[in-house]
Design a protein around this motif. Structure first.
Motif, mmCIF file in Angstrom:
data_model
loop_
_atom_site.group_PDB
_atom_site.id
_atom_site.type_symbol
_atom_site.label_atom_id
_atom_site.label_comp_id
_atom_site.label_asym_id
_atom_site.label_seq_id
_atom_site.Cartn_x
_atom_site.Cartn_y
_atom_site.Cartn_z
ATOM 1 N N VAL A 5 0.774 -1.351 0.051
ATOM 2 C CA VAL A 5 -0.010 0.084 0.081
ATOM 3 C C VAL A 5 1.008 1.280 -0.022
ATOM 4 C CG1 VAL A 5 -1.531 1.310 1.338
ATOM 5 C CG2 VAL A 5 -2.078 -1.143 1.101
ATOM 6 N N LEU A 6 1.804 1.383 0.937
ATOM 7 C CA LEU A 6 2.783 2.420 1.094
ATOM 8 C C LEU A 6 3.785 2.648 0.051
ATOM 9 C CD1 LEU A 6 2.895 2.273 4.794
ATOM 10 C CD2 LEU A 6 1.485 3.753 3.557
ATOM 11 N N ASP A 7 4.284 1.403 -0.603
ATOM 12 C CA ASP A 7 5.468 1.586 -1.503
ATOM 13 C C ASP A 7 4.830 1.564 -3.116
ATOM 14 O OD1 ASP A 7 6.937 1.291 0.515
ATOM 15 O OD2 ASP A 7 7.351 -0.751 0.231
ATOM 16 N N ALA A 8 3.540 1.920 -3.390
ATOM 17 C CA ALA A 8 3.065 2.262 -4.503
ATOM 18 C C ALA A 8 3.761 3.239 -5.525
ATOM 19 C CB ALA A 8 1.609 2.403 -4.633
ATOM 20 N N PRO A 9 4.102 3.250 -6.611
ATOM 21 C CA PRO A 9 4.789 4.278 -7.415
ATOM 22 C C PRO A 9 4.059 5.523 -7.403
ATOM 23 C CG PRO A 9 4.002 2.433 -8.772
ATOM 24 C CD PRO A 9 3.820 1.874 -7.710
ATOM 25 N N SER A 10 4.817 6.833 -7.584
ATOM 26 C CA SER A 10 4.146 7.924 -7.576
ATOM 27 C C SER A 10 4.777 8.700 -8.545
ATOM 28 C CB SER A 10 4.506 8.926 -6.093
ATOM 29 O OG SER A 10 4.054 9.983 -6.103
ATOM 30 N N GLU A 11 3.827 9.636 -9.165
ATOM 31 C CA GLU A 11 4.097 10.484 -10.415
ATOM 32 C C GLU A 11 4.603 11.799 -9.782
ATOM 33 O OE1 GLU A 11 0.751 10.552 -13.022
ATOM 34 O OE2 GLU A 11 0.789 8.549 -13.205
ATOM 35 N N GLY A 12 4.819 12.129 -8.670
ATOM 36 C CA GLY A 12 5.303 13.266 -8.158
ATOM 37 C C GLY A 12 4.348 14.436 -8.048
ATOM 38 N N GLU A 13 3.124 14.324 -8.566
ATOM 39 C CA GLU A 13 2.231 15.574 -8.728
ATOM 40 C C GLU A 13 1.760 15.756 -7.383
ATOM 41 O OE1 GLU A 13 1.171 17.281 -11.368
ATOM 42 O OE2 GLU A 13 2.625 16.038 -12.419
ATOM 43 N N PRO A 14 1.009 17.063 -7.088
ATOM 44 C CA PRO A 14 0.702 17.541 -5.564
ATOM 45 C C PRO A 14 -0.037 16.278 -5.174
ATOM 46 C CG PRO A 14 0.947 19.457 -7.048
ATOM 47 C CD PRO A 14 1.345 18.183 -8.103
ATOM 48 N N ARG A 15 -1.197 15.891 -5.795
ATOM 49 C CA ARG A 15 -2.002 14.939 -5.358
ATOM 50 C C ARG A 15 -1.321 13.686 -4.720
ATOM 51 N NH1 ARG A 15 -7.727 14.450 -6.141
ATOM 52 N NH2 ARG A 15 -7.370 15.683 -8.082
ATOM 53 N N ASP A 16 -0.831 13.229 -5.719
ATOM 54 C CA ASP A 16 0.261 11.977 -5.168
ATOM 55 C C ASP A 16 1.274 12.410 -4.142
ATOM 56 O OD1 ASP A 16 -0.640 10.526 -7.452
ATOM 57 O OD2 ASP A 16 0.933 11.624 -8.703
ATOM 58 N N LEU A 17 1.857 13.503 -3.944
ATOM 59 C CA LEU A 17 2.448 13.706 -2.642
ATOM 60 C C LEU A 17 1.729 13.799 -1.484
ATOM 61 C CD1 LEU A 17 5.089 16.345 -4.285
ATOM 62 C CD2 LEU A 17 5.408 14.112 -3.788
ATOM 63 N N ARG A 18 0.580 14.461 -1.567
ATOM 64 C CA ARG A 18 -0.342 14.661 -0.561
ATOM 65 C C ARG A 18 -0.862 13.246 -0.017
ATOM 66 N NH1 ARG A 18 -6.274 16.166 -1.575
ATOM 67 N NH2 ARG A 18 -6.067 14.207 -2.322
ATOM 68 N N ASP A 19 -1.278 12.491 -0.957
ATOM 69 C CA ASP A 19 -1.835 11.223 -0.424
ATOM 70 C C ASP A 19 -0.868 10.063 -0.073
ATOM 71 O OD1 ASP A 19 -3.960 12.194 -1.774
ATOM 72 O OD2 ASP A 19 -4.053 10.855 -3.629
ATOM 73 N N GLN A 20 0.275 10.278 -0.337
ATOM 74 C CA GLN A 20 1.558 9.461 0.036
ATOM 75 C C GLN A 20 1.626 9.830 1.618
ATOM 76 O OE1 GLN A 20 2.672 6.818 -1.423
ATOM 77 N NE2 GLN A 20 3.897 6.183 0.460
ATOM 78 N N ALA A 21 1.731 11.028 1.721
ATOM 79 C CA ALA A 21 2.079 11.751 3.019
ATOM 80 C C ALA A 21 0.970 11.319 4.086
ATOM 81 C CB ALA A 21 2.211 13.126 3.024
ATOM 82 N N LEU A 22 -0.135 11.604 3.630
ATOM 83 C CA LEU A 22 -1.231 10.979 4.522
ATOM 84 C C LEU A 22 -1.347 9.825 4.816
ATOM 85 C CD1 LEU A 22 -4.081 10.146 3.213
ATOM 86 C CD2 LEU A 22 -4.268 12.296 2.684
ATOM 87 N N LEU A 23 -1.098 8.693 3.824
ATOM 88 C CA LEU A 23 -1.115 7.359 4.106
ATOM 89 C C LEU A 23 0.151 7.111 4.991
ATOM 90 C CD1 LEU A 23 -1.663 6.209 0.338
ATOM 91 C CD2 LEU A 23 -3.176 5.510 2.378
ATOM 92 N N GLU A 24 1.231 7.353 4.874
ATOM 93 C CA GLU A 24 2.263 7.091 5.783
ATOM 94 C C GLU A 24 1.956 7.605 7.145
ATOM 95 O OE1 GLU A 24 5.188 5.544 5.225
ATOM 96 O OE2 GLU A 24 5.520 5.508 2.926
ATOM 97 N N LEU A 25 1.541 8.947 7.354
ATOM 98 C CA LEU A 25 1.251 9.211 8.598
ATOM 99 C C LEU A 25 0.278 8.713 9.367
ATOM 100 C CD1 LEU A 25 2.556 11.408 10.374
ATOM 101 C CD2 LEU A 25 0.621 12.917 9.691
ATOM 102 N N LEU A 26 -0.806 8.142 8.541
ATOM 103 C CA LEU A 26 -1.941 7.373 9.213
ATOM 104 C C LEU A 26 -1.227 6.166 9.735
ATOM 105 C CD1 LEU A 26 -5.029 7.700 6.422
ATOM 106 C CD2 LEU A 26 -5.045 8.263 9.098
ATOM 107 N N TYR A 27 -0.777 5.320 8.844
ATOM 108 C CA TYR A 27 -0.046 3.894 9.310
ATOM 109 C C TYR A 27 0.870 4.151 10.260
ATOM 110 C CZ TYR A 27 2.041 -0.585 8.998
ATOM 111 O OH TYR A 27 2.758 -1.785 9.202
ATOM 112 N N ALA A 28 1.866 5.231 10.295
ATOM 113 C CA ALA A 28 2.832 5.506 11.252
ATOM 114 C C ALA A 28 2.410 5.875 12.512
ATOM 115 C CB ALA A 28 3.818 6.325 10.784
ATOM 116 N N THR A 29 1.426 6.561 12.764
ATOM 117 C CA THR A 29 0.894 6.920 14.117
ATOM 118 C C THR A 29 -0.405 6.213 14.494
ATOM 119 O OG1 THR A 29 -0.497 8.587 12.985
ATOM 120 C CG2 THR A 29 1.827 9.152 13.686
ATOM 121 N N GLY A 30 -1.227 5.790 13.700
ATOM 122 C CA GLY A 30 -2.376 5.373 13.799
ATOM 123 C C GLY A 30 -3.577 6.257 14.486
#
Length: 295
Positions: free
Chosen positions: A119-144
């Motif tokens: 889920v977290l290692d999916a490739p990203s195209e570097g667009e703002p939406r991709d960057l935001r989505d990756q950051a929120l997913l990482e933070l959700l899983y990292a912190t619960g």
């Protein structure tokens, strides 16, 4: 005692919001429940006793309401009757005589650790939406953290040096939750290369933004999580709360003690955290059945 129903509801709503500090969702549910109860009582509170309250609950049961709904409505009645007694609208508190209805506790669906990586290692195209989505997913899983807690985060709530995020949880209780390197790197990419492109006059200090520059909402976060999890073959469908469940389960599987997980999740009671020990045991049983020759 004949009271104006609107005045009763208004007073009870103010009590829930400002004295009990309940969430807007819970307030709406409780007001709906009390409205239905007052309809059943024809607006008459005088003389209401435990028999009348049980009668209403029995009517709900006969109508096929789920056990979880009945449990919430029982809790609501007890809160409402105690409030009415304090207001002098009832000579005693009949809610004290109601039994506590318990909803069945289902084990939450969780990702295994391999699925979480996918889920977290999916490739990203570097667009703002991709960057935001990756950051929120990482933070959700990292912190619960809960989705409401994530949406309420401001930029200054993130302490990059100590790798902790300051969260305002249920009951407006503040706690600090640590996160790891992957979440920090994803947050930095979003804050440097993504967020500045979406900031508008009304954005304020919100950490995560929607495409129009406003603070992100829970519905958007849920869509992001569902879409990313669906890409992983064999993963159970889940939203942000599923990532919270997964984070807690993986912490316990990694050797974290229950009290630490309780603190991280912001649970008021250890009973709420203990469900994750059952999840871990069920997964152990499943692995045993599949692997042991005499299982």
């Amino acid at each position: 005692m004949d009271l104006d129903v609107d005045e009763v509801l208004s007073a009870f709503e103010a009590h829930l919001r400002f004295e009990r500090d309940m969430s807007p969702h819970t307030v709406r549910a409780y007001i709906g429940d009390v409205t239905a109860l007052l309809d059943y009582l024809a607006g008459h509170l005088d003389g209401v006793d435990v028999t009348a309250l049980r009668g209403w609950l029995a009517e709900q049961h006969d109508a096929g309401k789920a056990r979880a709904t009945l449990a919430r409505r029982t809790a609501c009645i007890r809160t409402f009757s105690a409030f009415c007694h304090r207001q002098g609208w009832l000579p005693n508190d009949p809610g004290l005589l109601l039994g506590t209805a318990k909803a069945p506790r289902r084990l939450p669906a969780v990702l295994d650790q391999g699925q979480a990586r996918e889920v977290l290692d999916a490739p990203s195209e570097g667009e703002p939406r991709d960057l935001r989505d990756q950051a929120l997913l990482e933070l959700l899983y990292a912190t619960g953290v809960r989705v409401s807690e994530l949406c309420g985060l401001d930029v200054d709530d993130v302490d990059r040096e100590r790798r902790v995020v300051r969260v305002l949880g249920k009951g407006r209780k503040e706690r600090s939750v640590p996160f790891g390197g992957p979440a920090l790197r994803a947050l930095d990419r979003w804050c440097v290369h993504g967020r500045p492109l979406w900031v508008r006059t009304g954005s304020g200090p919100a950490l995560f933004l929607g495409v129009r520059g406003g603070r992100i909402d829970a519905g958007t976060v849920r869509r992001v999580v569902h879409a990313r999890v669906r890409r992983v073959e064999g993963a159970p469908d889940m939203g942000p709360h599923g990532l919270r469940h997964s984070a807690a389960t993986h912490l316990l599987e990694g050797g974290a003690d229950l009290r630490s997980v309780q603190e991280l999740l912001g649970h008021a009671s250890l009973n709420s955290t203990q469900v994750y020990t059952h999840v871990s045991i069920e997964r152990l049983r499943s692995a045993y059945r599949q692997a042991h020759p005499r299982a």
